[in-house]
Every structure is written in C-alpha cells, then in structure tokens.
Write a protein that holds these residues in place. Structure first.
Motif, short mmCIF file in Angstrom:
data_model
loop_
_atom_site.label_atom_id
_atom_site.label_comp_id
_atom_site.label_asym_id
_atom_site.label_seq_id
_atom_site.Cartn_x
_atom_site.Cartn_y
_atom_site.Cartn_z
N ALA A 131 -5.11 -6.63 -4.05
CA ALA A 131 -6.00 -6.50 -2.89
C ALA A 131 -5.76 -5.18 -2.16
O ALA A 131 -6.72 -4.52 -1.72
N LEU A 132 -4.49 -4.78 -2.04
CA LEU A 132 -4.16 -3.53 -1.36
C LEU A 132 -4.73 -2.33 -2.11
O LEU A 132 -5.36 -1.44 -1.51
N VAL A 133 -4.52 -2.30 -3.42
CA VAL A 133 -5.01 -1.17 -4.23
C VAL A 133 -6.54 -1.12 -4.21
O VAL A 133 -7.14 -0.04 -4.07
N LYS A 134 -7.16 -2.27 -4.34
CA LYS A 134 -8.62 -2.33 -4.31
C LYS A 134 -9.16 -1.78 -2.99
O LYS A 134 -10.08 -0.95 -2.97
N GLY A 135 -8.59 -2.22 -1.88
CA GLY A 135 -9.06 -1.75 -0.58
C GLY A 135 -8.83 -0.27 -0.39
O GLY A 135 -9.69 0.45 0.16
N ALA A 136 -7.67 0.22 -0.83
CA ALA A 136 -7.34 1.64 -0.66
C ALA A 136 -8.30 2.53 -1.44
O ALA A 136 -8.84 3.51 -0.90
N ILE A 137 -8.54 2.20 -2.70
CA ILE A 137 -9.41 3.05 -3.53
C ILE A 137 -10.86 2.97 -3.06
O ILE A 137 -11.55 4.00 -2.96
N ASN A 138 -11.35 1.78 -2.76
CA ASN A 138 -12.73 1.66 -2.30
C ASN A 138 -12.93 2.40 -0.98
O ASN A 138 -13.99 2.99 -0.74
N GLY A 139 -11.90 2.39 -0.12
CA GLY A 139 -12.01 3.10 1.14
C GLY A 139 -11.91 4.61 0.98
O GLY A 139 -12.72 5.36 1.54
N LEU A 140 -10.95 5.06 0.20
CA LEU A 140 -10.72 6.50 0.06
C LEU A 140 -11.82 7.18 -0.76
O LEU A 140 -12.19 8.32 -0.49
N PHE A 141 -12.34 6.48 -1.77
CA PHE A 141 -13.29 7.10 -2.68
C PHE A 141 -14.72 6.59 -2.49
O PHE A 141 -15.60 6.91 -3.28
N GLU A 173 -4.43 2.28 -15.32
CA GLU A 173 -5.73 1.68 -14.98
C GLU A 173 -6.29 2.25 -13.69
O GLU A 173 -7.49 2.48 -13.57
N THR A 174 -5.41 2.49 -12.71
CA THR A 174 -5.84 3.10 -11.46
C THR A 174 -6.38 4.50 -11.71
O THR A 174 -7.42 4.89 -11.16
N GLU A 175 -5.70 5.25 -12.55
CA GLU A 175 -6.13 6.61 -12.87
C GLU A 175 -7.49 6.61 -13.55
O GLU A 175 -8.35 7.45 -13.24
N MET A 176 -7.71 5.68 -14.48
CA MET A 176 -9.01 5.58 -15.15
C MET A 176 -10.14 5.35 -14.15
O MET A 176 -11.19 5.99 -14.21
N THR A 177 -9.90 4.42 -13.23
CA THR A 177 -10.94 4.06 -12.27
C THR A 177 -11.31 5.23 -11.38
O THR A 177 -12.49 5.54 -11.17
N ILE A 178 -10.30 5.91 -10.85
CA ILE A 178 -10.55 7.02 -9.94
C ILE A 178 -11.24 8.17 -10.68
O ILE A 178 -12.16 8.81 -10.15
N HIS A 179 -10.82 8.43 -11.90
CA HIS A 179 -11.46 9.49 -12.69
C HIS A 179 -12.95 9.21 -12.88
O HIS A 179 -13.78 10.10 -12.71
N ALA A 180 -13.28 7.98 -13.21
CA ALA A 180 -14.69 7.62 -13.44
C ALA A 180 -15.50 7.70 -12.16
O ALA A 180 -16.63 8.21 -12.15
N MET A 212 5.00 0.64 -6.50
CA MET A 212 5.21 1.93 -5.82
C MET A 212 4.62 3.08 -6.64
O MET A 212 4.08 4.03 -6.07
N ARG A 213 4.72 2.98 -7.96
CA ARG A 213 4.13 4.03 -8.80
C ARG A 213 2.61 4.06 -8.65
O ARG A 213 2.01 5.14 -8.64
N VAL A 214 1.99 2.89 -8.56
CA VAL A 214 0.53 2.83 -8.38
C VAL A 214 0.13 3.47 -7.05
O VAL A 214 -0.82 4.24 -6.98
N ILE A 215 0.86 3.14 -5.98
CA ILE A 215 0.56 3.72 -4.66
C ILE A 215 0.73 5.23 -4.70
O ILE A 215 -0.12 5.98 -4.16
N LYS A 216 1.80 5.71 -5.33
CA LYS A 216 2.00 7.15 -5.45
C LYS A 216 0.87 7.79 -6.25
O LYS A 216 0.39 8.89 -5.91
N THR A 217 0.41 7.10 -7.30
CA THR A 217 -0.69 7.62 -8.11
C THR A 217 -1.96 7.75 -7.27
O THR A 217 -2.70 8.74 -7.37
N ILE A 218 -2.25 6.75 -6.44
CA ILE A 218 -3.44 6.80 -5.58
C ILE A 218 -3.37 8.01 -4.66
O ILE A 218 -4.35 8.76 -4.51
N ILE A 219 -2.21 8.23 -4.03
CA ILE A 219 -2.05 9.37 -3.11
C ILE A 219 -2.22 10.68 -3.85
O ILE A 219 -2.93 11.59 -3.40
#
Length: 314
Positions: A131-141, A173-180, A212-219
């Motif tokens: 839920a945290l990752v989903k909210g962060a990426i949808n908000g930031l991107f 998976e996070t990297e794939m989503t943001i790239h697309a 923590m690696r996923v959060i760092k990847t998002i940043i």
C-alpha cells in the motif's frame, strides 16, 4: 523469434516449479517455457527440465540480475513473467497475452491487490508495504497503477528491448513500473487471483531489507526521472530551514538594531545558497531528462523496426 515466451525466474522452488511449468504449458501450449535458475540447491533446475521447460542459468544472485539475463537472451513477440512459487494462477495469462499481441499493450500488470491478495497473504507488513509503495508511486508520478510490485506481468518486444535493468533484487518490479509510466508506454491492469505459498515453499523476500531497497529505488528513480520535482522540493525544504533560522535573527535586529548572532546569519546564507543551487540543478537535469526522452523515442522506433524485420524473415 518465439511468439510467446514464459519467463520463470527461480531460486529454490523445487516444491512448486513442476506445477507452474505444467500450468503454463496447459494455458499457453504454443509458448516456450524458460526457467532461469539462480543458484538453486534443491534440484529446481532438474525438476523444471523434466517438466518440459528450457532451463538456463544466471549465477549472479538476485531477481533483477535474472531478469536482465532473460531480457538480454530471449527474443519473443510477447513475454509473460511469472514467479516459480505457484502464487499466481496461470488462467489469466491468455488475457494478458492477447492484450500485448492484439491491442499493442507494452506492459500488462497482473493486479493481485484488487482480488485475493489481502485475504491470502499471511504477512501483514507486506500488505502495508504494498500500500505504501503504491501510494508513493501514484502520487509522485501522477499515475493510477493498482499493483506496483506484482511478479506477474506480460511485456511487448519493444518494452523488453528498451528497458535498462539497473536493480539487482526484488525492487526490479518497481523499476519496471516507473520506467513504463515515465516513458508514456501503454499499460493495462488485469485483475488476477493470488494464493499464498503452499506448505514447504519459503519466501525469499526479506520484509525489512527488501522493503528499504524498494523505498530507496523509488527515491532514486524519482530523482532521475523527475529531477525538477525532486530538486525543487529539496530547494523548498532548504529555504524553509533558512527562513526558520533567519526570523529570530531578524526580529532581534528590529528590536535592538544589532545582529547579535552572526554565525546563525552566515549559516542561513549558506543554506539558501544551497537551495538556489538545488533549484538550478533541477532545471538543468530536467532539460537533460527531456533529451533522454527524445532519445528513448528514437530507440523505440529502431527496436520496432528490428521486430518487423525479424517477423518478415520468419
């Protein structure tokens, strides 16, 4: 070039890999099933080969490293990626493949979170993390992706051959989503069922370290893909700190006519200079990111031409 390639990254999935391979062959009989073994010690590769999969190996540990090797080695019109732990039923794979081959979708996301994930998953911190990752990426991107970290996806040839894999582990998976999302590629969500790991199958995901690696990847990806937003936010934060430190000094000056805290005033000045540097760095990097977008579009055209040439030769 294969028409459909099913990609199964595996590390110690002996209890489940046979069923995953057999299910993939049943639902997608025309597909080539590739199992990439990542230093398993429980006979996963042997079991996969006996089940009829093409078995290959990646010695660098980590899911990101395995997917880099898969994307580099295999040419296909459509790729289906699924985990080897039998948590994703293959029944939705045909719908995902049709979206790529018939409608030209670049990435189909197997959305667990809108179906049975929260009922089946027995690890509450994973639920919170998703839920945290989903909210962060949808908000930031500024997007609306329902499941960021699912391991069940389908890809077009163009996506696979233009995706630069930088991650080594589960943050892939996070990297794939943001790239697309950033490159305005055609995405679709397909709601898929999810079932928890069967008895005897052990998760390789470390809730805290990989989280923590996923959060760092998002940043990191936000900084690289949206540099102006990142550095403007940093400039605003630094300016707020500078103003908060400057106000008491200025109030003292209004009352006494003297600057009694020169060191504080000097620090305020340096902080505000850093804020200005961050602002202009964001502007410069934003122009560079825009150029990268143009270069990516040109590369996408070249890859599309390569795909057409491959199909003509066949």
């Amino acid at each position: 070039m294969d028409k459909i390639a099913v990609l199964i990254p595996c590390y110690n999935e002996a209890p489940t890999i046979k069923k995953v391979v057999e299910d993939a062959k049943r639902v997608l009989p025309e597909a080539v099933i590739y199992v990439y073994d990542n230093n398993s010690t429980d006979g996963t590769a042997r079991i996969a080969a006996e089940a009829g999969a093409v078995v290959r190996y990646e010695r660098l540990q980590g899911k990101g490293n395995v997917i880099r090797r898969m994307f580099r080695d295999i040419d296909a019109c459509c790729y289906v990626m699924v985990d080897g732990d039998d948590t994703y039923p293959m029944e939705q794979a045909r719908e995902m493949v049709d979206a790529v081959l018939q409608r030209g979708v670049d990435m189909v996301i197997g959305d667990r979170l809108s179906s049975t994930y929260y009922m089946e998953n027995k690890r509450p911190f994973h639920n919170m993390g998703n839920a945290l990752v989903k909210g962060a990426i949808n908000g930031l991107f500024d997007c609306d992706i329902q499941d960021i970290m699912t391991g069940y996806r389908a890809f077009s040839y163009s996506f696979v051959k233009t995706f630069p894999v930088l991650s080594k582990g589960f943050e892939i998976e996070t990297e794939m989503t943001i790239h697309a999302v950033y490159n305005n590629m055609h995405l679709e969500n397909v709601v898929v069922d999810y079932r928890d790991r069967p008895e005897g199958s052990v998760s390789k995901l470390n809730t805290y370290m990989d989280g923590m690696r996923v959060i760092k990847t998002i940043i990191d990806l936000y900084k690289n893909y949206r540099p102006f937003g990142f550095f403007f936010s940093l400039a605003v934060l630094l300016t707020i700190v500078a103003v908060a430190m400057f106000v008491p000094v200025f109030c003292d000056y209004l009352h006494t006519g003297l600057v009694e805290r020169f060191p504080t005033l000097i620090v305020c000045g340096f902080i505000e200079v850093a804020a200005l540097q961050a602002f202009f760095a964001g502007m410069i990097l934003s122009d560079m990111a825009q150029k990268n977008r143009r270069d990516f579009e040109l590369k996408l055209m070249q890859v599309a031409q390569q795909e057409r040439n491959s199909k003509e030769r066949e």
